[in-house]
Design a protein around this motif. Sequence first.
Motif, short mmCIF file in Angstrom:
data_model
loop_
_atom_site.label_atom_id
_atom_site.label_comp_id
_atom_site.label_asym_id
_atom_site.label_seq_id
_atom_site.Cartn_x
_atom_site.Cartn_y
_atom_site.Cartn_z
N LEU A 1 53.71 31.75 32.07
CA LEU A 1 54.23 31.86 33.43
C LEU A 1 53.28 31.26 34.45
O LEU A 1 53.72 30.81 35.52
N ALA A 2 51.98 31.23 34.17
CA ALA A 2 51.00 30.70 35.12
C ALA A 2 51.24 29.23 35.41
O ALA A 2 50.73 28.70 36.40
N GLU B 1 46.62 37.04 37.26
CA GLU B 1 45.24 37.50 37.20
C GLU B 1 44.88 37.74 35.75
O GLU B 1 45.71 38.21 34.97
N ARG B 2 43.66 37.39 35.40
CA ARG B 2 43.23 37.47 34.00
C ARG B 2 42.10 38.49 33.85
O ARG B 2 41.24 38.59 34.70
N PHE B 3 42.14 39.19 32.73
CA PHE B 3 41.07 40.09 32.37
C PHE B 3 41.10 40.25 30.86
O PHE B 3 42.17 40.18 30.25
N LEU C 1 52.27 37.50 39.56
CA LEU C 1 52.78 37.54 40.92
C LEU C 1 53.74 36.38 41.11
O LEU C 1 53.46 35.25 40.69
N ILE C 2 54.89 36.64 41.72
CA ILE C 2 55.84 35.60 42.07
C ILE C 2 55.80 35.42 43.57
O ILE C 2 56.06 36.36 44.33
N ARG C 3 55.42 34.22 44.00
CA ARG C 3 55.29 33.91 45.42
C ARG C 3 54.45 34.96 46.14
O ARG C 3 54.78 35.44 47.22
N GLY C 4 53.37 35.34 45.50
CA GLY C 4 52.40 36.24 46.10
C GLY C 4 52.69 37.70 45.97
O GLY C 4 51.89 38.53 46.41
N ARG D 1 43.77 27.90 40.98
CA ARG D 1 44.19 28.94 41.91
C ARG D 1 43.10 29.09 42.96
O ARG D 1 41.93 29.28 42.63
N SER D 2 43.47 29.06 44.24
CA SER D 2 42.51 29.14 45.33
C SER D 2 42.07 30.59 45.52
O SER D 2 42.62 31.51 44.93
#
Length: 932
Positions: free
Chosen positions: A87-88, A96-98, A106-109, A846-847
């Motif tokens: 999906l990324a 987010e990765r861990f 997250l979709i559109r934030g 990703r910023s």
Amino acid sequence: MKRLAFMLSVAPMALFAMPVAAQTTTAAVDTPTVTAETSAVTEVVVTGLRQSLRSAQMIKRNSDAILDAVVAEDIGKLPDNTAAETLARIAGIQVERFSDEANRVLIRGLPDVATTYNGREIFTAELRRVQLQDFPAQALAGIEVYKSGTADIVEPGLAGLINVRTRRPLDFKGGFIGGGVRLTYNDQTKKRDPNGNILVSDRWDTAIGEIGVLANATYAQSQYRNGVRYNNQWIRQVSPASSVSPASAGNSFYYPNSVGLYNDGGKRFRPSGNVAVQWRPNDKLEVYFDGIFQGYRGRQATDNLDVNLRDWDSAVQQDPTLTNVTLVPGATDQAAGFTKTGGVAPQAYRSTGADHTNTYQGALGAVWRGERLTLSTDLAYEDSEYEARNWSLDSAFTSAPTVVVKFNEKDGAAFDLTGFDAANPANYYWRGYYERHYIAKGDGVQWRGDAVYDTGSSFIPQIKFGLRYTDRDASLIQGSRYAWVLPLKIALSSLPVGQLQMVEDPFRGNSQGFTQYLMPTREGIAANFTALQQRSVAALQQLVALNPADQGYKDTLKAFSSPDVPLDQGGAFSATEQSYAEYAQAKYAFDVGAIAFDGVVGVRVVQTLGEYSGVSRVAANGVTTLIPRTIKQNYTDVLPNISLRIRPADKVQLRLGYTQTRTRVDFGALNPALNVSQVVRDPNQPVDPNAPAQPNAYGSGGNPDLVPLTSNNYDASAEYYFSSTGSITIAGFYRDLFGFTSNYTRRVQDPVYGLIEISRPENSGAGKIKGFEINAQTFLDFLPDAFKGFGVQGNVTYIDGKNQFPKTLGGDAPYVRITGLSKWTYNAALFYERNGVTARISYNHRSPWVTDYRQATDGSQYTGVGVRAISRLDASLSYDLSKSLTVSFDVANLLAKPFENYNNYQPNRTYPVDVRYEGRYYGVGMRFRFGE
């Protein structure tokens, strides 16, 4: 170009059909079950990357909803292990990765994503959604991301809806067997992991009609070890009692309370499987059964070493001495590094754990297709349980070694313990032993009935309507106990845990000096928990004898007297919830001259009835009281949608859309129970009338007054399809929303406790999100013949999102940037497919984003903790040895850039927090397929 066979393997099967209205892809195999909840579905056989891009593009082009699709070759030709990783790569999605995997989408934030499986709602334990990383990529037929909803699908979350799909037997022309095996290697753990799956399907013509049966089994495994060097977020001023040199550094500077190492590691494996049975007695009727088992197994071994730099050691009555102090250039109150002697000795733990999830869902449904009317129904039951156990062994150094530390060395803390013999067991005490038991459960029934009527009218060609009912139960209970035994100064090596060993060194480069110290192995702790319990009881008995007036030691001894961790009713919760939904939707179409217009108009009405129960724990005067609490909710949501598509030319279309969405609050956040500790004050102590009022109690818990998250969504797009695999699309979106939930601390007047300071979830105020996406893809067919196998794909997303702090916190409720949201996300891929070779290299960026906020002395909000930009590069290569056999190689996280975040402890005063080193994964595999 050699035909690339579609396969099941580490790469999942193709995404053939998307459950969206008005899809008109060309059918190449039998059409699967059609339901109104998932709309009409047809299929294309995916025989390569080119065809999969064509299929995904056609799905997006013909959809009534705003969505993006991923087909099997997109997943298979990228080195992705889970659905969340894939999906990324989609425009508008951030992850987010861990622990070496994507675990938050997250979709559109927005994080509030609904999840469905073959069009049905699916959840895990007490949650309202499933963990997308629990779907191994090889188990999937495809993924659909709904960025806006329509009335005929399950209500999307505030962010949208993600649907994962599997295959059915009548999708194949005949008998089929396919699968694959894959071996991965993690360069950080130096360990190898097997992955694989197999699918078997067949169909028969019988006297009672056509029957098909499919079974698929999948196993995915990975071992990980992430190394973190960190600065503690608690920033403190140097102790007035500390000796500081040189004198020019002053005695008022600030620095992190501690530095340390946090090595997150373990093994996870995910067994899963699904079955499907279809029966078509005639051309009009189909009956089907779908079943899925989704499993997760985790075996954790997480290490932490914390080196205190500030506190006073009461045992030797010694404050730390700071020498060689350097300050941050341009600052007079912020330390850049120093050498510390004395003070508190470092402390460590190894936390081991074992957890599992078992999720089962079964569904029985039927579809009847008349000339104009299609009726369908689907009844499903799901049961899910999550259980976790933890056993943590804590240690402390016997003395405080000399610490040489820099707080910002290559964007993070770096320290060494000079002269410390880490391999000597005599240098370690046993500090404590911790156990935890956590159980969460959920089950539910869902039913729907739908009707689709083709009117024969050119203006309103189709009408849909339907009903849906759900009944959910959820519960959670947990317990823990901790024996603190450091005062006895027991040698760590004396415990019944086997031989002590040096922990792994997961760090790249030489920035961090001290990386290893002694600890028991994971199995030494987890496999000997009974002996550790008994040893804890013996130590606690000693402490009770030495401290007969200390009630805390007595309570802990009582807790450890039972063979298992006592489950605590205080903080437990349960919930029951029913929802009733009905919808109606119509498709319209007309022409104005040579320009075609069409779209849908619909409304979905959902009534929710819930009962949520918990047990409050109130502690006062040394007595703890449990008080049951129950609340009920009853509310109705009316969710309209309208869309318009304008087609001025065959290759160009414009879209406009408006929808309303809402997301129910998680069950745990609605828990009405509170944990309250009342303050006991000395009645003889005079009260200063000029001092601010002090709380009579402190508390934490859930919030039964939370309301669903709601949003008004506006979408527009321009789409240009210049070839069957080439397109450029631009989409703009705006979200007017309310009700994010986050934990906040505030003071309230309670009728029972008076002024209470409470930490609990609250609805935020209004929020606004706006942004755009640009997406492009094509094969470079205009190049000379030798280069026609090359193609490119890329997207960029810009999101500007802000929301207000809760008005309940007082003040003007300022707007701040939404936490977890990056303004920019880029994806780019270069691929090649020709003569049996398929190669792909993919880049994701990703910023920066904000984790949380702090409040300045003037009441304004500023970034408390933020995360720096992160990039990833993945590559894959495969070759068709034959029509039935393919070999592959891939590498994930090729750049291996560390995760970095930072701490603004004051405005314009910053320290790094974590520098996290993640593993590269190398994979080799083989895929096979036989049949049609």
